[in-house]
Design an enzyme around this catalytic site. Structure first.
Site, mmCIF file in Angstrom:
data_model
loop_
_atom_site.group_PDB
_atom_site.id
_atom_site.type_symbol
_atom_site.label_atom_id
_atom_site.label_comp_id
_atom_site.label_asym_id
_atom_site.label_seq_id
_atom_site.Cartn_x
_atom_site.Cartn_y
_atom_site.Cartn_z
ATOM 1 N N PRO A 68 -5.179 -1.998 -7.622
ATOM 2 C CA PRO A 68 -4.351 -1.488 -8.950
ATOM 3 C C PRO A 68 -4.531 -0.043 -9.116
ATOM 4 C CG PRO A 68 -5.625 -3.468 -9.371
ATOM 5 C CD PRO A 68 -6.136 -2.972 -8.010
ATOM 6 N N GLU A 69 -3.708 0.840 -9.274
ATOM 7 C CA GLU A 69 -3.828 2.140 -9.474
ATOM 8 C C GLU A 69 -3.351 2.636 -11.147
ATOM 9 O OE1 GLU A 69 -2.430 4.839 -6.468
ATOM 10 O OE2 GLU A 69 -2.564 3.053 -5.001
ATOM 11 N N LYS A 72 -8.563 4.205 -13.808
ATOM 12 C CA LYS A 72 -8.092 2.725 -13.173
ATOM 13 C C LYS A 72 -8.914 1.877 -13.923
ATOM 14 C CE LYS A 72 -7.619 4.486 -8.619
ATOM 15 N NZ LYS A 72 -8.209 4.363 -7.075
ATOM 16 N N ARG A 128 -8.507 5.122 5.681
ATOM 17 C CA ARG A 128 -7.358 4.986 4.976
ATOM 18 C C ARG A 128 -6.252 5.451 5.512
ATOM 19 N NH1 ARG A 128 -7.574 3.873 -0.739
ATOM 20 N NH2 ARG A 128 -9.662 4.469 -1.775
#
Ligand SMILES: [Zn+2]
Length: 327
Positions: free
Chosen positions: A2-3, A59, A309
């Site tokens: 979640p951001e 966050k 990433r």
């Protein structure tokens, strides 16, 4: 993971539901979920506290408690909050029956057989939910906050990377050390972004993920912001012109704001407070869109891997010139 938009959306849902409620006590089923203080102190301190506010920092979801304490919740990879209406019971029998399965799955929550009163009170707090909570969604509960009004706030986390901490308000700086400006606040300006990028030779994508540059960005919204600003993820962070920085600033604010409006981006594990998926995945332009045409120019979106990433971008809209390439 979640951001900012996903956390902000949860904070807004939670605020409407639990401000003014009192935490009667908490039960922890996986002690390492508690990052601060020691679990026994955490449980003793959190009992009989009123939830006075719900907010977000980067966050982190933050619950302010009476008097002068706050809970910070970081969901990491797979953590979710779930609010159960009154009338759900905890079954911890697995702990004795099968300790190994218990350490993975945690307790089972079941809706108690309905009597008139319970049905009525449960109804009121599930109004904004489209479908009823299932027992399955309560799996992997690591900590459960039992509210004085009978509701339960669950933190579920299959992979156990999430963390919950309890701090005195005076310790807020320490709790959030290393966090940069809030991108949706007045403190985040193009000038501030410019000075944050100034000394950095690594790639734009890497720098945008560093929480000290701007708090709350992760893979999704970093890719989306770079696409918005026509910037290649491998651009050297300190090579941007002021016009490019202004556009990137605008992009960050814009994609985060849209993400919140759409209730966050759902992929495998993210669920909102009611266990439902967000809608923003239908609105992303490049994130995980590799192989599909760019919405601006039709070029096929590409995916590259950097520092373990991935980054998604349009090779036409987000050109990389040799002089701007990161070392
Ligand atoms: Zn394009």
């Amino acid at each position: 993971m979640p951001e900012l938009p996903e956390v902000e959306y949860t904070a807004r849902q939670l605020r409407a539901q639990i401000v003014g409620a009192t935490i009667r006590d908490a039960q922890v089923f996986w002690e390492r979920i508690i990052g601060h203080p020691a679990p026994a102190d955490f449980l003793a301190e959190v009992a009989d506290r009123e939830i006075s506010a719900v907010r977000r920092r980067g966050k982190f979801l933050v619950l302010d408690l009476s008097s002068d304490l706050f809970l910070s919740i970081h969901r990491r990879m797979t953590g979710n909050l779930l609010l159960l209406p009154p009338g759900w019971e905890i079954d911890t029998s697995l702990r004795e029956v099968d300790p190994l399965a218990w350490s993975t799955r945690g307790p089972t929550f079941r809706e108690a057989p309905i009597d008139g009163q319970r049905a009525a009170s449960g109804q009121a707090s599930t109004d904004s939910r489209l479908k009823p909570i299932t027992e399955n969604e309560t799996s992997y509960c690591r900590i459960c906050f039992n509210l004085a009004d009978g509701r339960r706030l669950l933190f579920t986390d299959p992979r156990k990377f999430g963390r919950i901490e309890l701090w005195p308000c005076a310790g807020e700086e320490e709790a959030f050390r290393g966090l940069g400006p809030e991108p949706l606040s007045d403190t985040f300006t193009p000038e501030r972004l410019q000075s944050a990028l100034a000394g950095r030779k690594s790639t734009l994508k890497t720098v945008l993920l560093a929480q000290e540059v701007v708090a709350g960005l992760g893979n999704i919204y970093a890719d989306e912001a770079l696409y918005y600003a026509f910037l290649h993820p491998l651009r050297r962070a300190n090579s941007l012109t002021i016009d490019e920085i202004r556009l990137l600033h605008e992009g960050i604010v814009s994609v985060l704001t849209l993400g919140i409006e759409h209730g966050g981006t759902s992929f495998s594990d993210y669920r909102d407070l009611w266990g439902e998926a967000g809608d923003n995945y239908n609105h992303v332009r490049v994130y995980q869109q590799d192989g599909r045409p760019c919405m601006r120019c039709g070029t096929t979106i590409e995916r590259i891997v950097l520092a373990q990433r991935s980054a998604h971008f349009c090779p036409t809209c987000q050109k990389l010139t040799e002089v701007s390439i990161a070392e």
